[in-house]
Design a protein around this motif. Sequence first.
Motif, PDB file in Angstrom:
ATOM      1  N   GLY A 158      32.429  81.510  45.130  1.00 10.43           N
ATOM      2  CA  GLY A 158      33.047  80.200  45.238  1.00 10.43           C
ATOM      3  C   GLY A 158      33.647  79.808  43.894  1.00 10.43           C
ATOM      4  N   HIS A 159      34.588  78.885  43.937  1.00 19.34           N
ATOM      5  CA  HIS A 159      35.306  78.486  42.729  1.00 19.34           C
ATOM      6  C   HIS A 159      34.945  77.049  42.358  1.00 19.34           C
ATOM      7  CE1 HIS A 159      37.691  82.127  42.958  1.00 19.34           C
ATOM      8  NE2 HIS A 159      37.988  81.841  44.213  1.00 19.34           N
ATOM      9  N   ALA A 160      34.666  76.823  41.087  1.00 19.16           N
ATOM     10  CA  ALA A 160      34.342  75.472  40.610  1.00 19.16           C
ATOM     11  C   ALA A 160      34.707  75.370  39.135  1.00 19.16           C
ATOM     12  CB  ALA A 160      32.851  75.172  40.800  1.00 19.16           C
ATOM     13  N   ALA A 161      35.137  74.197  38.719  1.00 16.90           N
ATOM     14  CA  ALA A 161      35.540  73.985  37.324  1.00 16.90           C
ATOM     15  C   ALA A 161      34.391  74.278  36.358  1.00 16.90           C
ATOM     16  CB  ALA A 161      36.028  72.548  37.145  1.00 16.90           C
ATOM     17  N   SER A 162      33.156  74.055  36.814  1.00 16.12           N
ATOM     18  CA  SER A 162      31.992  74.259  35.941  1.00 16.12           C
ATOM     19  C   SER A 162      31.790  75.713  35.552  1.00 16.12           C
ATOM     20  CB  SER A 162      30.730  73.735  36.632  1.00 16.12           C
ATOM     21  OG  SER A 162      30.514  74.423  37.869  1.00 16.12           O
ATOM     22  N   HIS A 163      32.466  76.639  36.251  1.00 20.99           N
ATOM     23  CA  HIS A 163      32.329  78.054  35.910  1.00 20.99           C
ATOM     24  C   HIS A 163      33.069  78.406  34.616  1.00 20.99           C
ATOM     25  CE1 HIS A 163      31.772  78.845  40.516  1.00 20.99           C
ATOM     26  NE2 HIS A 163      30.681  78.353  39.945  1.00 20.99           N
ATOM     27  N   ILE A 164      33.965  77.522  34.178  1.00 17.42           N
ATOM     28  CA  ILE A 164      34.731  77.766  32.950  1.00 17.42           C
ATOM     29  C   ILE A 164      33.957  77.163  31.793  1.00 17.42           C
ATOM     30  CG2 ILE A 164      36.963  77.516  31.798  1.00 17.42           C
ATOM     31  CD1 ILE A 164      37.076  79.169  34.330  1.00 17.42           C
ATOM     32  N   ARG A 165      33.020  77.967  31.283  1.00 17.48           N
ATOM     33  CA  ARG A 165      32.152  77.500  30.202  1.00 17.48           C
ATOM     34  C   ARG A 165      31.969  78.640  29.206  1.00 17.48           C
ATOM     35  NH1 ARG A 165      27.634  76.366  32.968  1.00 17.48           N
ATOM     36  NH2 ARG A 165      28.375  74.284  33.482  1.00 17.48           N
ATOM     37  N   ASP A 166      32.128  78.390  27.932  1.00 13.49           N
ATOM     38  CA  ASP A 166      32.001  79.407  26.880  1.00 13.49           C
ATOM     39  C   ASP A 166      32.929  80.585  27.158  1.00 13.49           C
ATOM     40  OD1 ASP A 166      30.011  77.896  25.586  1.00 13.49           O
ATOM     41  OD2 ASP A 166      28.458  78.769  26.867  1.00 13.49           O
ATOM     42  N   VAL A 167      34.189  80.262  27.387  1.00 22.46           N
ATOM     43  CA  VAL A 167      35.194  81.266  27.737  1.00 22.46           C
ATOM     44  C   VAL A 167      36.350  81.185  26.744  1.00 22.46           C
ATOM     45  CG1 VAL A 167      36.903  81.923  29.495  1.00 22.46           C
ATOM     46  CG2 VAL A 167      34.595  81.256  30.191  1.00 22.46           C
ATOM     47  N   ASP A 168      36.908  82.342  26.384  1.00 28.84           N
ATOM     48  CA  ASP A 168      38.085  82.383  25.514  1.00 28.84           C
ATOM     49  C   ASP A 168      39.362  82.717  26.276  1.00 28.84           C
ATOM     50  OD1 ASP A 168      36.674  82.050  22.924  1.00 28.84           O
ATOM     51  OD2 ASP A 168      35.769  83.965  23.483  1.00 28.84           O
ATOM     52  N   THR A 169      39.260  83.617  27.247  1.00 26.79           N
ATOM     53  CA  THR A 169      40.425  84.076  28.007  1.00 26.79           C
ATOM     54  C   THR A 169      40.115  84.043  29.486  1.00 26.79           C
ATOM     55  OG1 THR A 169      41.108  85.562  26.209  1.00 26.79           O
ATOM     56  CG2 THR A 169      42.004  86.012  28.402  1.00 26.79           C
ATOM     57  N   VAL A 170      41.074  83.586  30.264  1.00 32.65           N
ATOM     58  CA  VAL A 170      40.938  83.565  31.721  1.00 32.65           C
ATOM     59  C   VAL A 170      41.988  84.497  32.321  1.00 32.65           C
ATOM     60  CG1 VAL A 170      41.099  82.143  33.810  1.00 32.65           C
ATOM     61  CG2 VAL A 170      39.992  81.235  31.751  1.00 32.65           C
ATOM     62  N   VAL A 171      41.534  85.426  33.151  1.00 34.50           N
ATOM     63  CA  VAL A 171      42.424  86.365  33.843  1.00 34.50           C
ATOM     64  C   VAL A 171      42.541  85.907  35.287  1.00 34.50           C
ATOM     65  CG1 VAL A 171      42.876  88.773  34.438  1.00 34.50           C
ATOM     66  CG2 VAL A 171      41.640  88.216  32.332  1.00 34.50           C
ATOM     67  N   VAL A 172      43.776  85.840  35.781  1.00 33.12           N
ATOM     68  CA  VAL A 172      44.022  85.279  37.111  1.00 33.12           C
ATOM     69  C   VAL A 172      44.714  86.314  37.987  1.00 33.12           C
ATOM     70  CG1 VAL A 172      45.034  83.346  38.376  1.00 33.12           C
ATOM     71  CG2 VAL A 172      44.307  83.039  36.014  1.00 33.12           C
ATOM     72  N   SER A 173      44.217  86.493  39.198  1.00 31.78           N
ATOM     73  CA  SER A 173      44.870  87.408  40.139  1.00 31.78           C
ATOM     74  C   SER A 173      46.021  86.682  40.831  1.00 31.78           C
ATOM     75  CB  SER A 173      43.872  87.918  41.191  1.00 31.78           C
ATOM     76  OG  SER A 173      43.697  86.976  42.225  1.00 31.78           O
ATOM     77  N   THR A 174      46.930  87.453  41.414  1.00 26.18           N
ATOM     78  CA  THR A 174      48.085  86.856  42.088  1.00 26.18           C
ATOM     79  C   THR A 174      47.691  86.081  43.338  1.00 26.18           C
ATOM     80  OG1 THR A 174      48.419  88.960  43.242  1.00 26.18           O
ATOM     81  CG2 THR A 174      49.692  88.595  41.243  1.00 26.18           C
ATOM     82  N   ALA A 175      46.480  86.320  43.838  1.00 27.14           N
ATOM     83  CA  ALA A 175      46.044  85.623  45.045  1.00 27.14           C
ATOM     84  C   ALA A 175      45.589  84.186  44.759  1.00 27.14           C
ATOM     85  CB  ALA A 175      44.903  86.400  45.713  1.00 27.14           C
ATOM     86  N   ILE A 176      45.428  83.845  43.496  1.00 28.21           N
ATOM     87  CA  ILE A 176      44.912  82.526  43.129  1.00 28.21           C
ATOM     88  C   ILE A 176      46.041  81.499  43.107  1.00 28.21           C
ATOM     89  CG2 ILE A 176      43.718  81.218  41.344  1.00 28.21           C
ATOM     90  CD1 ILE A 176      42.022  83.300  42.868  1.00 28.21           C
TER      91      ILE A 176
END
Length: 465
Positions: free
Chosen positions: A66-84
């Motif tokens: 599942g996706h939630a904003a709270s998962h973005i914690r202590d992160v430097d880079t976010v990789v995104v798939s084309t399905a997002i």
Amino acid sequence: MSLVKLVDPVSVEELGRVHFIGIGGAGMSGIARILLKRGVRVTGSDARSSELITELRELGATVHIGHAASHIRDVDTVVVSTAIRDSNPELGEALKQGLRIIPRAAALASVMAGRTAVAIAGTHGKTTTTSMLTVALQKCGADPSYCVGGQLVTTGLGADDGQGRMFVAEADESDGSFLMLAPDIAVVTNVEADHLDNYGDPRAVHDSFARFADRVGSLLIACADDPGAAEVARRARERGLRVKTYGLQGDDYRVSGVRPDGFGTVFAIEGRGEVRLAVPGAHNALNATAVIAVADELGLPFEEIREGLGAFTGAKRRFEAKGEAGGIAVFDSYAHHPTELTADLKAARDVVASYSGTGRVIAIFQPHLYSRTRFFADEFGAALGLADEAIVLDVYGAREDPEPGVSGAMVAGRVPLPPERVAYAPDRSAVPGLVAERARPGDIVLTMGAGDVTELGPQIVARLS
């Protein structure tokens, strides 16, 4: 994913702590696996769990379902798939925090940096060719790193971080992000109209491949039999890039004597000798020849590469055997473009002819994407005419919303077979029963499509049993 722009790749060290949105996809999970093996802290999320996610967790990744904003914690880079989609809460939070946000191809470029990079591109055949090259290099003891858009039958993996100097990668043109890669060596298997929802028209597809060739550092290897690939080769040669061609019309690696051999294929390369493959289809003879051309450039002995090619038993979902019951063999294919359907159905006919000569081919096709179905309904129907019986499912929408009037019925109505030999099956659960009614000993059943049609293979085998 319009909020994410193409960016210049950075080193693995600069990526820092990496979070993957859509980590369970074949390409995304492969890059995550490589980063984990290089000691990078990896987190991620996906809509549902899978075996790939379980493997990543075992390697040390933290993966949320599942996706939630709270998962973005202590992160430097976010990789995104084309399905997002742009509305994804994790993407929104990453933008809010001002984090580095990159598409999958930029992350792939980062893990390829510092290695002798070989990228396999093309509208069709790139997964199989990348897999073939990987297995052949492994058999030679080269131990390459690799990232494939599928899974190797030999290892069960779609990616791994080898100890050798080479990195073999599939270059995905679907969203144009393969223009982030800068390989030393590149193969272009073919160039045809596809992904028109992104490119708009066929000319833009061809121009994108030409721009990809501009990024190749040392050698472009192209299939001379395909007009699109041959044009890319011509333009690259005019710009001063070293180019070699292969195929029935190849200048440097000329193929001849292609013939079926049971479930496999035999062919010859002029001046080299005969090659025997354990996978069917004339298209695989061309794929294998591209591998030989790459191996030559890498300085690897032909005899060892030939042995490695003979050991290649396929990639998952590429004419993959799912089982047999009552003398009826069931296979599964990722084919989702008319040219891919044509190649696989011709290969199925070769297999039937080589074994019994009396069996038939029963094709089960699930169109993938509403836009692709609208663009290619006529071509899909014509390709399915190569089968003896055709069953067409409804469209697997994937990232697209339904379009009024676009359905599997569009394709079924264009199959040039007698009406009693074509079925439109909007209810997928009815398919095993339809196959049981139609199939007889000696037949081949082939499920085709990039969606969940792959789940039907085992169900069909069970029903036939």
